[in-house]
Motif scaffolding. Structure first.
Motif, PDB file in Angstrom:
ATOM      1  N   ILE A   3      -0.148   8.771 -16.404  1.00  0.00           N
ATOM      2  CA  ILE A   3      -0.300  10.128 -16.920  1.00  0.00           C
ATOM      3  C   ILE A   3       0.659  11.061 -16.206  1.00  0.00           C
ATOM      4  CG2 ILE A   3      -1.944  12.056 -17.106  1.00  0.00           C
ATOM      5  CD1 ILE A   3      -4.127   9.774 -17.080  1.00  0.00           C
ATOM      6  N   VAL A   4       1.204  11.996 -16.964  1.00  0.00           N
ATOM      7  CA  VAL A   4       1.973  13.107 -16.406  1.00  0.00           C
ATOM      8  C   VAL A   4       1.156  14.374 -16.594  1.00  0.00           C
ATOM      9  CG1 VAL A   4       4.069  14.488 -16.592  1.00  0.00           C
ATOM     10  CG2 VAL A   4       4.191  12.000 -16.877  1.00  0.00           C
ATOM     11  N   ASP A   5       0.917  15.072 -15.514  1.00  0.00           N
ATOM     12  CA  ASP A   5       0.194  16.346 -15.541  1.00  0.00           C
ATOM     13  C   ASP A   5       1.226  17.454 -15.713  1.00  0.00           C
ATOM     14  OD1 ASP A   5      -1.217  18.670 -15.087  1.00  0.00           O
ATOM     15  OD2 ASP A   5      -2.257  17.930 -13.302  1.00  0.00           O
ATOM     16  N   ALA A   6       1.207  18.106 -16.876  1.00  0.00           N
ATOM     17  CA  ALA A   6       2.224  19.109 -17.204  1.00  0.00           C
ATOM     18  C   ALA A   6       1.879  20.511 -16.732  1.00  0.00           C
ATOM     19  CB  ALA A   6       2.454  19.134 -18.715  1.00  0.00           C
ATOM     20  N   HIS A   7       0.749  20.647 -16.003  1.00  0.00           N
ATOM     21  CA  HIS A   7       0.394  22.013 -15.595  1.00  0.00           C
ATOM     22  C   HIS A   7      -0.616  22.001 -14.464  1.00  0.00           C
ATOM     23  CE1 HIS A   7       0.264  26.380 -16.886  1.00  0.00           C
ATOM     24  NE2 HIS A   7      -0.720  26.324 -16.007  1.00  0.00           N
ATOM     25  N   GLN A 229       3.055  15.000 -31.421  1.00  0.00           N
ATOM     26  CA  GLN A 229       4.449  15.035 -30.985  1.00  0.00           C
ATOM     27  C   GLN A 229       4.782  16.244 -30.123  1.00  0.00           C
ATOM     28  OE1 GLN A 229       6.703  12.559 -31.586  1.00  0.00           O
ATOM     29  NE2 GLN A 229       4.943  11.468 -32.448  1.00  0.00           N
ATOM     30  N   ARG A 230       3.925  17.307 -30.177  1.00  0.00           N
ATOM     31  CA  ARG A 230       4.251  18.529 -29.436  1.00  0.00           C
ATOM     32  C   ARG A 230       3.077  19.036 -28.603  1.00  0.00           C
ATOM     33  NH1 ARG A 230       5.771  22.908 -33.063  1.00  0.00           N
ATOM     34  NH2 ARG A 230       4.987  21.696 -34.826  1.00  0.00           N
ATOM     35  N   LEU A 231       2.211  18.133 -28.191  1.00  0.00           N
ATOM     36  CA  LEU A 231       1.121  18.485 -27.288  1.00  0.00           C
ATOM     37  C   LEU A 231       1.279  17.730 -25.987  1.00  0.00           C
ATOM     38  CD1 LEU A 231      -2.042  18.402 -29.601  1.00  0.00           C
ATOM     39  CD2 LEU A 231      -1.032  20.437 -28.538  1.00  0.00           C
ATOM     40  N   MET A 232       0.843  18.320 -24.888  1.00  0.00           N
ATOM     41  CA  MET A 232       0.914  17.639 -23.584  1.00  0.00           C
ATOM     42  C   MET A 232      -0.305  18.008 -22.750  1.00  0.00           C
ATOM     43  SD  MET A 232       4.045  19.866 -21.906  1.00  0.00           S
ATOM     44  CE  MET A 232       4.965  19.986 -23.444  1.00  0.00           C
ATOM     45  N   PHE A 233      -0.739  17.059 -21.940  1.00  0.00           N
ATOM     46  CA  PHE A 233      -1.902  17.262 -21.078  1.00  0.00           C
ATOM     47  C   PHE A 233      -1.521  18.035 -19.826  1.00  0.00           C
ATOM     48  CE2 PHE A 233      -3.951  15.729 -17.153  1.00  0.00           C
ATOM     49  CZ  PHE A 233      -5.229  16.230 -17.356  1.00  0.00           C
ATOM     50  N   GLY A 234      -2.404  18.958 -19.432  1.00  0.00           N
ATOM     51  CA  GLY A 234      -2.279  19.637 -18.148  1.00  0.00           C
ATOM     52  C   GLY A 234      -3.659  19.824 -17.550  1.00  0.00           C
ATOM     53  N   SER A 235      -3.779  19.651 -16.252  1.00  0.00           N
ATOM     54  CA  SER A 235      -5.081  19.767 -15.602  1.00  0.00           C
ATOM     55  C   SER A 235      -5.488  21.209 -15.333  1.00  0.00           C
ATOM     56  CB  SER A 235      -5.064  19.010 -14.269  1.00  0.00           C
ATOM     57  OG  SER A 235      -4.192  19.661 -13.342  1.00  0.00           O
ATOM     58  N   LEU A 269      -0.359  12.327 -23.184  1.00  0.00           N
ATOM     59  CA  LEU A 269      -0.718  12.139 -21.780  1.00  0.00           C
ATOM     60  C   LEU A 269       0.470  11.828 -20.877  1.00  0.00           C
ATOM     61  CD1 LEU A 269      -3.992  10.070 -22.275  1.00  0.00           C
ATOM     62  CD2 LEU A 269      -3.833  12.464 -21.557  1.00  0.00           C
ATOM     63  N   ASN A 270       1.604  11.470 -21.465  1.00  0.00           N
ATOM     64  CA  ASN A 270       2.740  11.070 -20.637  1.00  0.00           C
ATOM     65  C   ASN A 270       4.068  11.577 -21.177  1.00  0.00           C
ATOM     66  OD1 ASN A 270       5.008   9.253 -19.764  1.00  0.00           O
ATOM     67  ND2 ASN A 270       3.419   8.313 -18.532  1.00  0.00           N
ATOM     68  N   ASP A 271       4.474  11.062 -22.329  1.00  0.00           N
ATOM     69  CA  ASP A 271       5.867  11.206 -22.747  1.00  0.00           C
ATOM     70  C   ASP A 271       6.279  12.629 -23.088  1.00  0.00           C
ATOM     71  OD1 ASP A 271       5.944   8.506 -22.392  1.00  0.00           O
ATOM     72  OD2 ASP A 271       6.349   7.991 -24.481  1.00  0.00           O
ATOM     73  N   ASN A 272       5.395  13.390 -23.728  1.00  0.00           N
ATOM     74  CA  ASN A 272       5.814  14.701 -24.226  1.00  0.00           C
ATOM     75  C   ASN A 272       6.196  15.670 -23.120  1.00  0.00           C
ATOM     76  OD1 ASN A 272       5.448  13.855 -26.829  1.00  0.00           O
ATOM     77  ND2 ASN A 272       3.503  14.903 -27.143  1.00  0.00           N
ATOM     78  N   ALA A 273       5.499  15.615 -21.998  1.00  0.00           N
ATOM     79  CA  ALA A 273       5.851  16.505 -20.888  1.00  0.00           C
ATOM     80  C   ALA A 273       7.273  16.232 -20.412  1.00  0.00           C
ATOM     81  CB  ALA A 273       4.864  16.329 -19.734  1.00  0.00           C
ATOM     82  N   LEU A 274       7.654  14.948 -20.385  1.00  0.00           N
ATOM     83  CA  LEU A 274       8.999  14.596 -19.937  1.00  0.00           C
ATOM     84  C   LEU A 274      10.040  14.941 -20.989  1.00  0.00           C
ATOM     85  CD1 LEU A 274       8.178  11.137 -18.297  1.00  0.00           C
ATOM     86  CD2 LEU A 274       8.219  13.408 -17.236  1.00  0.00           C
ATOM     87  N   ARG A 275       9.695  14.786 -22.259  1.00  0.00           N
ATOM     88  CA  ARG A 275      10.623  15.171 -23.328  1.00  0.00           C
ATOM     89  C   ARG A 275      10.859  16.676 -23.314  1.00  0.00           C
ATOM     90  NH1 ARG A 275       7.401  11.563 -26.877  1.00  0.00           N
ATOM     91  NH2 ARG A 275       8.548   9.617 -27.108  1.00  0.00           N
ATOM     92  N   PHE A 276       9.797  17.432 -23.105  1.00  0.00           N
ATOM     93  CA  PHE A 276       9.923  18.881 -23.178  1.00  0.00           C
ATOM     94  C   PHE A 276      10.659  19.440 -21.972  1.00  0.00           C
ATOM     95  CE2 PHE A 276       8.443  23.155 -22.157  1.00  0.00           C
ATOM     96  CZ  PHE A 276       8.732  23.810 -23.344  1.00  0.00           C
ATOM     97  N   TYR A 277      10.203  19.098 -20.772  1.00  0.00           N
ATOM     98  CA  TYR A 277      10.752  19.703 -19.563  1.00  0.00           C
ATOM     99  C   TYR A 277      12.045  19.042 -19.086  1.00  0.00           C
ATOM    100  CZ  TYR A 277       6.679  22.689 -18.826  1.00  0.00           C
ATOM    101  OH  TYR A 277       5.710  23.656 -18.947  1.00  0.00           O
TER     102      TYR A 277
END
Length: 288
Positions: A3-7, A229-235, A269-277
């Motif tokens: 998981i990548v935490d985007a926030h 495709q355009r949502l990302m998880f953040g804690s 949970l993972n890829d979108n945060a890396l694609r976006f940022y």
């Protein structure tokens, strides 16, 4: 699935001002640093994070960027610069050329705290956001229902700039379904350059009695609006601790995504945060 935490945030009230840490928020007035964060990440299976500014000063962003030189876990910093200042572009360049500057992935401003609901459409802010676009950086929209219209106009004005809505624009979950929020989010999501974070929802619900079921209609609306495709998880840690632990927030997110395919869940949970940022040395699929 890792998981990548985007926030999430880090802070120390001994070195900076946090005027919002009063009343019910006063329990957060203590230091939260990397040593506090890492056990949370290990317990939750989180492999990388994006840390997001809290203070409206350059010093905090400088500190967070320097921290990235001492850890491989935080891969990106969403910082702050004065977007209304004539030298906003120079401030951004100063951050990018200092220690850890390559980890600056975007900026954020507390728009919801501005008296003017159309603050985002100021001419000086417009100039600063063009500087972000030119440098390949992003902008976090810290907004509520009140600012959704201005955010929509802004996204259309800057089609080459990547925007992400923090906390789903803070739907008033504790008060009940609000159609203005739902319609505003749907309209904003029509802009292909706007993404959204599944973050901060537990603290928009009742802090003492929320359940994952309370969050589900809002998550489903965000999925319909933005797609996987355009949502990302953040804690939103440690703010989330007002209502839930890190692992409880992640468990609620996982439950809300059960109807999706494995690929869709991996995107959120993972890829979108890396694609976006697009943090340095990290790309979708790297966090195995």
């Amino acid at each position: 699935m890792t998981i990548v935490d985007a926030h999430h945030h880090l802070w120390d009230p001994a070195v900076g001002e946090y005027p919002w840490m009063t009343g019910d928020f006063a329990v957060l007035r203590r230091r939260y640093d990397l040593a506090d964060l890492l056990p949370q990440l290990r317990a939750a299976g989180v492999s990388a994070t994006i840390v997001v500014q809290v203070r409206a000063d350059l010093a905090e962003t400088v500190e967070l960027l320097e921290l990235c030189t001492r850890t491989t876990t935080i891969v990106g910093v969403v910082g702050w610069a004065d977007l209304t200042a004539p030298d906003a572009a120079a401030q951004i360049d100063m951050l990018r050329t200092g220690p850890g500057g390559q980890h600056l992935v975007g900026l954020r401003h507390g728009v919801a705290d501005e008296p003017d609901p159309h603050w985002l459409l100021r001419d000086d802010v417009d100039t600063a956001l063009r500087a972000l676009t030119d440098r390949g950086l992003t902008f976090d929209l810290e907004i509520t229902t009140r600012e959704l219209g201005a955010a929509n106009a802004l996204a259309r004005r800057h089609p080459q700039l990547r925007f992400v809505v923090d906390h789903g624009a803070k739907p008033p979950i504790a008060q009940g379904w609000h159609q203005d929020w739902a319609d505003g989010i749907s309209d904003l999501a029509l802009n292909p350059n706007v993404w959204c974070k599944l973050s901060g929802l537990v603290t928009e619900a009742s802090w003492t009695s929320w359940t994952p079921t309370d969050l589900q209609p809002y998550v489903e609306h965000l999925i319909r609006s933005f797609s996987a495709q355009r949502l990302m998880f953040g804690s939103d840690w440690p703010v989330c601790e007002l209502a839930a632990s890190y692992t409880q927030v992640l468990a609620a997110a996982n439950r809300s995504l059960l109807a999706l395919s494995d690929g869709e869940r991996r995107n959120i949970l993972n890829d979108n945060a890396l694609r976006f940022y697009q943090p340095p040395d990290a790309s979708p699929g790297d966090q195995q």
